[in-house]
Design a protein around this motif. Sequence first.
Motif, mmCIF file in Angstrom:
data_model
loop_
_atom_site.group_PDB
_atom_site.id
_atom_site.type_symbol
_atom_site.label_atom_id
_atom_site.label_comp_id
_atom_site.label_asym_id
_atom_site.label_seq_id
_atom_site.Cartn_x
_atom_site.Cartn_y
_atom_site.Cartn_z
ATOM 1 N N ARG A 37 0.868 -1.184 0.000
ATOM 2 C CA ARG A 37 0.000 0.000 0.000
ATOM 3 C C ARG A 37 0.903 1.232 0.000
ATOM 4 N N VAL A 38 0.649 2.153 -0.909
ATOM 5 C CA VAL A 38 1.429 3.391 -1.022
ATOM 6 C C VAL A 38 0.480 4.563 -0.857
ATOM 7 N N VAL A 39 0.809 5.465 0.068
ATOM 8 C CA VAL A 39 -0.017 6.654 0.281
ATOM 9 C C VAL A 39 0.856 7.889 0.118
ATOM 10 N N THR A 40 0.253 8.955 -0.331
ATOM 11 C CA THR A 40 0.995 10.195 -0.566
ATOM 12 C C THR A 40 0.512 11.340 0.304
ATOM 13 N N ARG A 41 -0.482 11.064 1.171
ATOM 14 C CA ARG A 41 -0.970 12.088 2.095
ATOM 15 C C ARG A 41 -1.000 11.521 3.506
ATOM 16 N N PRO A 42 -0.494 12.268 4.495
ATOM 17 C CA PRO A 42 -0.484 11.761 5.872
ATOM 18 C C PRO A 42 -1.849 11.329 6.378
ATOM 19 N N ASP A 43 -2.897 12.023 5.977
ATOM 20 C CA ASP A 43 -4.244 11.697 6.472
ATOM 21 C C ASP A 43 -4.728 10.332 5.984
ATOM 22 N N ASP A 44 -4.076 9.806 4.936
ATOM 23 C CA ASP A 44 -4.517 8.532 4.362
ATOM 24 C C ASP A 44 -3.786 7.329 4.950
ATOM 25 N N ALA A 45 -2.815 7.570 5.811
ATOM 26 C CA ALA A 45 -1.973 6.468 6.290
ATOM 27 C C ALA A 45 -2.703 5.535 7.248
ATOM 28 N N GLY A 46 -3.591 6.076 8.066
ATOM 29 C CA GLY A 46 -4.311 5.244 9.022
ATOM 30 C C GLY A 46 -3.503 4.932 10.264
ATOM 31 N N ASP A 47 -4.034 4.058 11.109
ATOM 32 C CA ASP A 47 -3.375 3.701 12.363
ATOM 33 C C ASP A 47 -2.257 2.694 12.115
ATOM 34 N N VAL A 48 -1.162 2.863 12.834
ATOM 35 C CA VAL A 48 -0.040 1.931 12.720
ATOM 36 C C VAL A 48 0.525 1.665 14.112
ATOM 37 N N ASP A 49 1.277 0.565 14.211
ATOM 38 C CA ASP A 49 1.954 0.218 15.459
ATOM 39 C C ASP A 49 3.388 0.741 15.479
ATOM 40 N N TRP A 50 4.001 0.821 14.304
ATOM 41 C CA TRP A 50 5.373 1.292 14.181
ATOM 42 C C TRP A 50 5.474 2.291 13.034
ATOM 43 N N VAL A 51 6.252 3.339 13.249
ATOM 44 C CA VAL A 51 6.652 4.252 12.189
ATOM 45 C C VAL A 51 8.144 4.045 11.986
ATOM 46 N N LEU A 52 8.535 3.725 10.763
ATOM 47 C CA LEU A 52 9.943 3.512 10.463
ATOM 48 C C LEU A 52 10.409 4.656 9.561
ATOM 49 N N LEU A 53 11.156 5.596 10.142
ATOM 50 C CA LEU A 53 11.616 6.773 9.406
ATOM 51 C C LEU A 53 12.932 6.442 8.720
ATOM 52 N N ALA A 54 12.936 6.504 7.385
ATOM 53 C CA ALA A 54 14.121 6.144 6.610
ATOM 54 C C ALA A 54 14.523 7.232 5.629
ATOM 55 N N THR A 55 14.106 8.468 5.894
ATOM 56 C CA THR A 55 14.571 9.582 5.066
ATOM 57 C C THR A 55 16.032 9.874 5.388
ATOM 58 N N LYS A 56 16.681 10.686 4.566
ATOM 59 C CA LYS A 56 17.977 11.230 4.953
ATOM 60 C C LYS A 56 17.778 12.108 6.183
ATOM 61 N N ALA A 57 18.815 12.236 6.981
ATOM 62 C CA ALA A 57 18.682 12.958 8.253
ATOM 63 C C ALA A 57 18.218 14.392 8.035
ATOM 64 N N HIS A 58 18.730 15.054 6.996
ATOM 65 C CA HIS A 58 18.363 16.455 6.777
ATOM 66 C C HIS A 58 16.961 16.616 6.203
ATOM 67 N N GLN A 59 16.300 15.509 5.890
ATOM 68 C CA GLN A 59 14.929 15.562 5.385
ATOM 69 C C GLN A 59 13.893 15.305 6.481
ATOM 70 N N THR A 60 14.366 15.186 7.728
ATOM 71 C CA THR A 60 13.455 14.843 8.829
ATOM 72 C C THR A 60 12.369 15.893 9.003
#
Length: 342
Positions: free
Chosen positions: A59-82
């Motif tokens: 599943r691919v979403v492009t808007r935060p409001d569409d992501a729904g509930d999750v148990d884990w968020v895995l942030l894998a952007t570059k550090a300066h993109q946080t």
Amino acid sequence: MEPPAPPPRIAVVGPGAIGLSIAAGLLGAGRAHVTLCARTPFDELVVESGSDAFRGRPRVVTRPDDAGDVDWVLLATKAHQTEGAASWLRALVGRGARVAVAQNGVEHEARVRPFVGDAEVVPVVVQCPAEGLSPGRARRNGPLLLTVPDGAAGRAFLALFEGADARVECASDFTTVAWSKLCLNVTAAVAALTGLPMGVVRRPDVAALTRGLVDEAVRVGRAEGARLDDGLAASIVGAIAAGRPDAQPSLVRVAIARRPLEYDARNGAIVRAGARHGIATPLNGAVTALLAALSDGFERGSTLRVGAVRRVSVHDPPLTPTTSPSGGVTSGGASATRGRGR
């Protein structure tokens, strides 16, 4: 008999080379519901590895409001993109999700804390040679190793990857693991600034500079509690010099592509931590300033091309400063025409 626990719900924010590699491992294990949070939509996830390729349709979403509930968020952007991912983080952690930060550097928690409130944060050290090819597509050039601090949250993270094409380790001395990786990361600055691959470290003058960058990192890392060997700088530089001369770490590839650089979480972190402990870091300070200027130029669309002013072979002799008849300083040991850009 209790019913089985539902599959964990995981949102991967930042589907670049690392984010896609992690997502492919999770999808391949088939034990989690994975959502990819992306700016650009794509229909298929493809991660090449040697002659094989993993293909999946998460599943691919492009808007935060569409992501729904999750148990884990895995942030894998570059550090300066946080900061650019702040809207995703705020939307996803509001219902008790844990946040795993799979980024470079040693400041994982401090970097995300302004955007995740009191959510539990798990720092992740990533070791995986990989490169992004296009939206949804990446190439992995080696195994995926993720290291987290030992503890309840770290072990819960490890459990997510049961059966996955990835190795997860819980480290009792996570500080040493993170600083050891940072000591390696700081070396890429010399290639990014010259526009040359890592073979430039075969030059004696560049090798000395690179050892100096790592030596500063070692001194600061020890002050932070990391156990780092006296010979680490020489070992790292020796390994780079003995490796492929055409090797291009991600920082170099990004510089060649003229995109903003992840310098602050690398060399900049050494400067900040050094200042806290009263340890001078002049080499990392100078390199951070130069990388900042280069990165700012890329953001503004500067016309200066990386490496265009002066390109040399990694086998060229080092430049030796000499005094001209007029009293000025010139560079000897190389022809004058090589010093002019084309």
